[in-house]
Structures are given as structure tokens and as C-alpha cells.
Design an enzyme around this catalytic site. Structure first.
Site, short mmCIF file in Angstrom:
data_model
loop_
_atom_site.label_atom_id
_atom_site.label_comp_id
_atom_site.label_asym_id
_atom_site.label_seq_id
_atom_site.Cartn_x
_atom_site.Cartn_y
_atom_site.Cartn_z
N LYS A 268 -6.91 -0.96 8.17
CA LYS A 268 -5.69 -0.32 8.66
C LYS A 268 -5.58 -0.56 10.14
O LYS A 268 -6.61 -0.70 10.84
CB LYS A 268 -5.77 1.20 8.41
CG LYS A 268 -4.42 1.86 8.40
CD LYS A 268 -3.74 1.62 7.07
CE LYS A 268 -2.51 2.44 6.88
NZ LYS A 268 -2.14 2.43 5.44
N1 GLU Z 1 0.78 0.76 4.12
C1 GLU Z 1 0.79 0.70 2.71
C2 GLU Z 1 -0.31 1.57 2.13
O1 GLU Z 1 -0.81 2.47 2.78
C3 GLU Z 1 0.76 -0.73 2.17
C4 GLU Z 1 -0.42 -1.54 2.56
C5 GLU Z 1 -0.33 -3.00 2.17
O2 GLU Z 1 0.62 -3.39 1.49
O3 GLU Z 1 -1.22 -3.75 2.55
O4 GLU Z 1 -0.68 1.45 0.99
#
Ligand code: GLU
Length: 424
Positions: A114
Site C-alpha cells: 500500500k
Molecule cells: N485500493 C483497492 C483496495 O484496497 C484496490 C487495490 C488494487 O486494485 O490493487 O483493495
């Protein structure tokens, strides 16, 4: 069903503690050995960067940016980038770990990561956001990569930021590399169905859960807390399946209508109103807190962490909570919710539709081929239903809540893979 007493942690948990508590509980039930526990509990890499940006008025402002790679055991690490004033290293660490467990639950070949930048995107111009995104990408040239670490949108970011990121990364490599990021605009190699994918997954998991609980969608009511990309798509898709959405909310407050909010009208209003619901006249204004404890059958928290806490958990009336956001329920609140007999489809399962379609986007980029929306939806619906059944089976096998069961399924997969790959 058995429940594991939460350790006596502070009333106000941080998301990392909440995540660790569930991880610990599931690891104990699984009988995870100490060595593997040690490896899986901490992020494999944490990067903090300072990003000096020239603002439109000529002043230079330094923003702090993060990228945390929790695990790359299952494959390249995957996870969004958040732009928000509340971003901290602890939050990004929790969100990165949740991505590891999320990808493992839905069985896609990614580890978890993240990123985030502490900023207020609502108060920044397009030019400032572009410079910030390009600076962040520049700082992460060595980290990002289609076989290494693949970012995506999260709170405060969307297809435009992903386009800038893809462009900046591609320039540095002298060629277009669209597989380095997902959630891109369609013309840059984005996937059909990606924008609504997380909301669609929330709808699919809500319907499967309702079937198990023998709740009829056509006779059920719902409240959706948070009306961003996840909340508004979840609301409209649930409305289309017959649920009456009595309340919605965003950072400006909540809106309630006993006859059901007209969700399409709310979406049009928000789009015409600088992406806020402020002034929306399709419902009476109530507080966000009132919305969470309102008289509905299904509650969808779709904003951010820690909205269902020990302060309000006792007062929640919904029979089913489907977590569109990451970490909306604190670990201490889990126990109260569980004892009240409320069924929870946990975040790492309920909101996994987004990363699932991100995976499809990456696959399409690698193939150089575009799938139809029908194929994307059909495959992601199937993946989510299969994951739901696997987690549901684990609730029976281990006599635990869906939350702990989802961690058990995820940790088992990552631990088995880790041990097969071996360690020097
Ligand atoms: N931000 C989204 C999540 O928390 C998508 C992450 C992604 O597609 O890599 O799942």
C-alpha cells in the site's frame, strides 16, 4: 460459534493493531509455527520519502509519501495509493497487510502493498496533484514494476493519478509500460468494469450472505456509509437488485429517506456538485453516526477505517454488515458485533472485487488484449463467490466468525506458499 477474546488493547485502536489482533487470533487457531508467524507479521519493506512540490502560488511544500510492501510471497506486491490528511506509516502498514490477506483470500497471484501521501487532494489543483503524483512515482522508480510492485487507486486517487503514474514510470524506462499500474483510464489500458469493481464485489458478497441468512433482497433495507467510488457503485447495484437504500452519507453528512433514496439521482447530484452530497435534497439530513445505528437490514460501511467502534457497536441494528471499506470495524468492536449475532462479511473478502479486476487489467495488459465487460464481471463474480464459500466453509470447520475465517484462509495460503518456497 466460538470467539477469541480480544487482548485488552486501548479503546482507540490504530488500524495496525486491529489488523494484528485478527492475524494473531487466526494464526493461533491455525497453529502457525513461530518462525512463519514472525515472517508474516511484519512488512518486508517500508519506504518513506519527502516530496517537495512547487505549489501554484510559487511556494514549495514538502509532502511525506509512503510505500509499504507487506509481502511478495504469492507474487508481485499489489495495492493502492491513498491521498488523505490522515495517512500515517501505521495506517499504510495495516492497509498493506490487508492487501496480502485480501489477495490470498480471493486466490490471485499477488502479495500485498500500500502507498500513501499525507495531503488534502480536495484542496489541491490539478497541476499540483499531477506534480505530486509524478514526484512520488519518481521516488518509487526502483520499487514499482509490473513484475515487482503494482499500485492502483485508493481513497483520494483515481484513474487520472494512475495515468500520470504510468506515464512518468514509462518515460523513465523509454517505453510504454502499462502493466505497472492498474485502475488506469480505459484508453491507457484500463479494464472495462474496473471502476465499479469494488462496489460490484460488495453487491455480490452481500447477496450471497443474504441468501445464507434467508434474507430477501426485495424486502430488505440498507444504509451505505461513504459515497465515493465504492459506496456509490455498491448502492446503485444493490438498489438494482431490489434493496431499498434508506440512507447514504459522505464527509458532509448523511441523508435519509424512508421511501428509499433515489441513488442515481444522488450520483448525478454529487457529480454536478464537486463530488459532494452537500445540499442533496433527496433525503432528510442526519449525522453519519445516526446513519450507522439506523434501523436497516444491511449496513455497508464504505468509507475508511474505524467507524464501527466500541462507542457505537452496541447500538447497531443491522442484521448484516458488508465491509466495503478497509478496516471499518475495530477489533474491539468485533466482539460486540459478534455477540449481538450480526453477520459480517469482512473487508478482505467483501471489497476484494477491486483488486480482482485490477488483476484482470494486469493480465489484459500483459496479453495486449481487451476483455469484454461481460467477461470481466462474470469472472470476478465467480472468484468472489468461490472465495465466499471457502471462507464460509472455514467458519464451520474452525467454528469461528467470517472475519477470523477469512484470515485463516488467507494465512494458510500465504504460509503454505512461504514454506514451499523455503528460506535460506
Ligand atoms: N485500493 C483497492 C483496495 O484496497 C484496490 C487495490 C488494487 O486494485 O490493487 O483493495
Amino acid at each position: 460459534m466460538a470467539y477469541i477474546e480480544p487482548a485488552p488493547i486501548k479503546d482507540k485502536e490504530n488500524p495496525f493493531e486491529s489488523m494484528m489482533f485478527r492475524f494473531h487470533a487466526a494464526a493461533e487457531i491455525l497453529g502457525l509455527d513461530d518462525e512463519t508467524y514472525e515472517v508474516l507479521k511484519s512488512p518486508s519493506k517500508q519506504i518513506i520519502v519527502n516530496l517537495p512540490i512547487t505549489m501554484d502560488d510559487g511556494k514549495k511544500v514538502v509532502f511525506e509519501g509512503y510505500r509499504v510492501i507487506h509481502s511478495d510471497t504469492l507474487g508481485p506486491s499489489k495495492g493502492g495509493i491513498r491521498y488523505d490528511m490522515g495517512v500515517t506509516l501505521d495506517e499504510v502498514k495495516a492497509l498493506a497487510a490487508w492487501m496480502t490477506w485480501k489477495c490470498a483470500v480471493v486466490d490471485i497471484p499477488y502479495g500485498g502493498a500500500k502507498g500513501g501521501i499525507r495531503c488534502n487532494p480536495r484542496e489541491m489543483s490539478r497541476g499540483e496533484l499531477e506534480r505530486l503524483t509524478r514526484a512520488y512515482t519518481g521516488a518509487m522508480y526502483d520499487t514499482f514494476g509490473p513484475d515487482q510492485d503494482i499500485p492502483a487507486p485508493d481513497m483520494g486517487t483515481g484513474p487520472q493519478e494512475m495515468a500520470w503514474l504510468m506515464d512518468e514510470y514509462s518515460k523513465a524506462h523509454g517505453k510504454t509500460i502499462n502493466g505497472v499500474v492498474t485502475g488506469k483510464p480505459l484508453v491507457l489500458g484500463g479494464s472495462l468494469g474496473r471502476v465499479e469493481a469494488t462496489g460490484r464485489g460488495v453487491m455480490v458478497s452481500a447477496l450471497v450472505a443474504m441468501e445464507k441468512l434467508k434474507m430477501n433482497p426485495a424486502h430488505s433495507t440498507c444504509a451505505v456509509q461513504g459515497f465515493g467510488n465504492v459506496g456509490n457503485h455498491a448502492a446503485v447495484l444493490l438498489e438494482d437488485r431490489g434493496l431499498k437504500i434508506l440512507g447514504i452519507s459522505d464527509h458532509t453528512g448523511a441523508y435519509w429517506n424512508d421511501n428509499g433514496i433515489d441513488i442515481r439521482k444522488a450520483i448525478r447530484y454529487r457529480e454536478a456538485n464537486n463530488f459532494t452530497l452537500e445540499g442533496f435534497d433527496g433525503g432528510e439530513k442526519i449525522s453519519n453516526e445516526e446513519l450507522l445505528i439506523s434501523e436497516v437490514d444491511v449496513l455497508v460501511p464504505a468509507a475508511k477505517e474505524d467507524v464501527i467502534t466500541i462507542e457505537n457497536a452496541e447500538k447497531i441494528k443491522a442484521k448484516l454488515i458488508v465491509e466495503g471499506a478497509n478496516g471499518p470495524t475495530s477489533a474491539n468492536a468485533d466482539k460486540i458485533i459478534y455477540e449481538k449475532g450480526i453477520q459480517v462479511v469482512p473487508d478482505i473478502l467483501a471489497n476484494a472485487g477491486g483488486v480482482t479486476v485490477s488483476y484482470f487489467e494486469w493480465v489484459q495488459n500483459r496479453l495486449g488484449y481487451k476483455w469484454t465487460r461481460e467477461r470481466v464481471n462474470r469472472r470476478s463474480d465467480r472468484i468472489l463467490k468461490e472465495a465466499f464459500e471457502k471462507v464460509f466453509q472455514a467458519t464451520i470447520d474452525y467454528n469461528v466468525s467470517m472475519r477470523i475465517a477469512s484470515y485463516i484462509v488467507a494465512i494458510r495460503k500465504v504460509a503454505d506458499t512461504y514454506n514451499l518456497r523455503g528460506c535460506y
